[in-house]
Each structure stands twice: as C-alpha cells, then as structure tokens.
Write a protein that holds these residues in place. Structure first.
Motif, PDB file in Angstrom:
ATOM      1  N   UNK A 147      21.135 -66.216  11.228  1.00 18.19           N
ATOM      2  CA  UNK A 147      22.171 -66.858  10.413  1.00 18.19           C
ATOM      3  C   UNK A 147      22.390 -68.333  10.783  1.00 18.19           C
ATOM      4  N   UNK A 148      21.862 -68.760  11.921  1.00 16.18           N
ATOM      5  CA  UNK A 148      21.976 -70.158  12.345  1.00 16.18           C
ATOM      6  C   UNK A 148      20.747 -70.978  11.960  1.00 16.18           C
ATOM      7  N   UNK A 149      19.778 -70.338  11.289  1.00 15.19           N
ATOM      8  CA  UNK A 149      18.575 -71.039  10.871  1.00 15.19           C
ATOM      9  C   UNK A 149      17.529 -71.181  11.956  1.00 15.19           C
ATOM     10  N   UNK A 150      17.654 -70.390  13.032  1.00 16.07           N
ATOM     11  CA  UNK A 150      16.665 -70.447  14.099  1.00 16.07           C
ATOM     12  C   UNK A 150      15.572 -69.419  13.850  1.00 16.07           C
ATOM     13  N   UNK A 151      14.348 -69.760  14.246  1.00 12.75           N
ATOM     14  CA  UNK A 151      13.178 -68.907  14.048  1.00 12.75           C
ATOM     15  C   UNK A 151      13.061 -67.914  15.207  1.00 12.75           C
ATOM     16  N   UNK A 152      12.876 -66.625  14.862  1.00 16.37           N
ATOM     17  CA  UNK A 152      12.736 -65.581  15.879  1.00 16.37           C
ATOM     18  C   UNK A 152      11.526 -64.708  15.592  1.00 16.37           C
ATOM     19  N   UNK A 153      10.556 -64.674  16.506  1.00 17.16           N
ATOM     20  CA  UNK A 153       9.389 -63.806  16.341  1.00 17.16           C
ATOM     21  C   UNK A 153       9.688 -62.379  16.820  1.00 17.16           C
ATOM     22  N   UNK A 154       8.904 -61.439  16.308  1.00 10.81           N
ATOM     23  CA  UNK A 154       9.000 -60.044  16.705  1.00 10.81           C
ATOM     24  C   UNK A 154       7.616 -59.418  16.551  1.00 10.81           C
ATOM     25  N   UNK A 155       7.133 -58.752  17.590  1.00 10.17           N
ATOM     26  CA  UNK A 155       5.825 -58.120  17.525  1.00 10.17           C
ATOM     27  C   UNK A 155       5.916 -56.840  16.709  1.00 10.17           C
ATOM     28  N   UNK A 156       5.112 -56.747  15.660  1.00  8.67           N
ATOM     29  CA  UNK A 156       5.052 -55.569  14.799  1.00  8.67           C
ATOM     30  C   UNK A 156       4.107 -54.539  15.405  1.00  8.67           C
ATOM     31  N   UNK A 157       2.897 -54.981  15.770  1.00  7.02           N
ATOM     32  CA  UNK A 157       2.011 -54.103  16.530  1.00  7.02           C
ATOM     33  C   UNK A 157       1.071 -54.928  17.386  1.00  7.02           C
ATOM     34  N   UNK A 158       0.618 -54.294  18.458  1.00  7.19           N
ATOM     35  CA  UNK A 158      -0.245 -54.929  19.446  1.00  7.19           C
ATOM     36  C   UNK A 158      -1.711 -54.719  19.073  1.00  7.19           C
ATOM     37  N   UNK A 159      -2.594 -55.619  19.532  1.00  8.45           N
ATOM     38  CA  UNK A 159      -4.016 -55.352  19.333  1.00  8.45           C
ATOM     39  C   UNK A 159      -4.401 -54.092  20.116  1.00  8.45           C
ATOM     40  N   UNK A 160      -5.434 -53.403  19.672  1.00  7.58           N
ATOM     41  CA  UNK A 160      -5.812 -52.132  20.297  1.00  7.58           C
ATOM     42  C   UNK A 160      -6.183 -52.274  21.771  1.00  7.58           C
ATOM     43  N   UNK A 161      -6.617 -53.449  22.186  1.00  8.67           N
ATOM     44  CA  UNK A 161      -6.998 -53.653  23.587  1.00  8.67           C
ATOM     45  C   UNK A 161      -5.866 -54.259  24.421  1.00  8.67           C
ATOM     46  N   UNK A 162      -4.638 -54.177  23.957  1.00 12.01           N
ATOM     47  CA  UNK A 162      -3.531 -54.896  24.596  1.00 12.01           C
ATOM     48  C   UNK A 162      -3.233 -54.454  26.021  1.00 12.01           C
ATOM     49  N   UNK A 163      -3.650 -53.265  26.406  1.00 14.62           N
ATOM     50  CA  UNK A 163      -3.346 -52.786  27.763  1.00 14.62           C
ATOM     51  C   UNK A 163      -4.530 -52.939  28.709  1.00 14.62           C
ATOM     52  N   UNK A 164      -5.610 -53.573  28.233  1.00  9.60           N
ATOM     53  CA  UNK A 164      -6.809 -53.702  29.063  1.00  9.60           C
ATOM     54  C   UNK A 164      -7.181 -55.167  29.275  1.00  9.60           C
ATOM     55  N   UNK A 165      -7.619 -55.467  30.475  1.00 13.05           N
ATOM     56  CA  UNK A 165      -8.199 -56.776  30.787  1.00 13.05           C
ATOM     57  C   UNK A 165      -9.710 -56.611  30.819  1.00 13.05           C
ATOM     58  N   UNK A 166     -10.410 -57.482  30.145  1.00 12.77           N
ATOM     59  CA  UNK A 166     -11.860 -57.511  30.227  1.00 12.77           C
ATOM     60  C   UNK A 166     -12.204 -58.583  31.256  1.00 12.77           C
ATOM     61  N   UNK A 167     -12.679 -58.197  32.440  1.00 18.41           N
ATOM     62  CA  UNK A 167     -12.944 -59.192  33.501  1.00 18.41           C
ATOM     63  C   UNK A 167     -13.871 -60.319  33.054  1.00 18.41           C
ATOM     64  N   UNK A 168     -14.760 -60.038  32.104  1.00 19.69           N
ATOM     65  CA  UNK A 168     -15.684 -61.075  31.636  1.00 19.69           C
ATOM     66  C   UNK A 168     -14.964 -62.168  30.855  1.00 19.69           C
ATOM     67  N   UNK A 169     -13.749 -61.907  30.376  1.00 13.95           N
ATOM     68  CA  UNK A 169     -13.017 -62.878  29.578  1.00 13.95           C
ATOM     69  C   UNK A 169     -12.061 -63.749  30.399  1.00 13.95           C
ATOM     70  N   UNK A 170     -11.958 -63.500  31.674  1.00 12.79           N
ATOM     71  CA  UNK A 170     -11.061 -64.303  32.501  1.00 12.79           C
ATOM     72  C   UNK A 170     -11.601 -65.734  32.585  1.00 12.79           C
TER      73      UNK A 170
END
Length: 167
Positions: free
Chosen positions: A115-138
C-alpha cells in the motif's frame, strides 16, 4: 513493450537485493563480459561461491521474448536460475515454464507492491536443484573477485550518474 508493472528495473533490482540479502551475498546487476557467456539481469554469489541468476521481466511480452533468443541461460558457472515476474502475470508465466521446462530448472519469483508503493518479491517455487550444490559450478577465487570487482565498478558509475543528474 507495455509493462505489466509500475516498478522500474532499478526498483525491482533493489527489492530483490534486499530479499536475497545484500549484506550476506555479493549481488550484482547486469553481468556479462568476462564472467558469463550471456548477460544476466542479476547475479547473486553466496558465501560459498555459488551463483544464482535472476532474469527480471516487467511484462508478458518480455517474458516470452526470452524463449525466442538464440542464447540460453545455461552457463557452467550458474547453479540456480529464477525468473522474477510481476504478480499480475505469475500464473501465465508459471504455466509457460511448466510447458517449456518440465524438469523445473527455473524457479519463479513474483513481485508486487504494498500500500506504500514499495516492491516486494516472493518465491513461488524453487528450481528443482535448489537443495543441491554442484561442486563443478563453484566459482574459483579469481572468478569471485571478478564478480566483486564488477559490483564495485557499478557503484562508481551510479555515483557519477547521480552527480550529473544533480547539476
């Protein structure tokens, strides 16, 4: 291209940076040269050196245009991918992503205003790999420094713009 939101790209970037915690993560807008094989609207590097990319869309037409581009957002350095879209089109975007991305490689974030005109994000859904780290991508330490340097460079160009607009 008519926007489906009242928010500017800058307002959306700031809201996303606050949402993902710019005090805990390195967050840099519009990154391409020297780090990725494409331009990313927003990159977030967490403390362990993994990247999240967010593609910001302000309209349905802008969202659809992404699927007609020659390049993809597949990059060996990016661990997680999201689209950030206006709340008014989130259902259409979700349906389109389910059609073109059945493996849910992309997560989805909606943004809207209060109501104050401020932008607020909200995650609708996570990517399927959201709980995994791929060591090759570090990111290597050199790549981490490069991203931090790009972010620091943005600060000075923004300050120059503020000064020139103030005259």
């Amino acid at each position: 291209m008519a926007a489906d939101t009242i928010f500017s790209i800058t307002q959306i970037e700031v809201a996303l940076a606050q949402y993902f915690g710019y005090r805990a993560n390195v967050i840099v807008p519009k990154v391409s040269w020297g780090l990725l094989n494409h331009e990313a609207d927003l990159l977030i590097m967490n403390k362990t050196g993994y990247l999240t990319e967010i593609e910001i869309k302000r309209s349905w037409a802008d969202f659809l245009a992404d699927f007609r581009k020659k390049h993809t957002h597949d990059d060996s350095k990016v661990s997680w991918l999201y689209y950030a879209v206006p709340k008014s089109i989130v259902d259409k975007c979700k349906a389109k992503l389910e059609e073109v991305d059945p493996n849910k490689k992309w997560g989805l974030i909606e943004y809207g205003g209060d109501s104050y005109g401020e932008c607020w994000p909200n995650t609708i859904y996570l990517p399927s790999n959201s709980t995994r780290h791929n060591p090759a991508k570090k990111l290597s330490l050199e790549e981490q420094f490069k991203l931090a340097r790009l972010g620091a460079m943005r600060t000075w160009s923004i300050k120059e713009k503020i000064i020139s607009n103030g005259k």
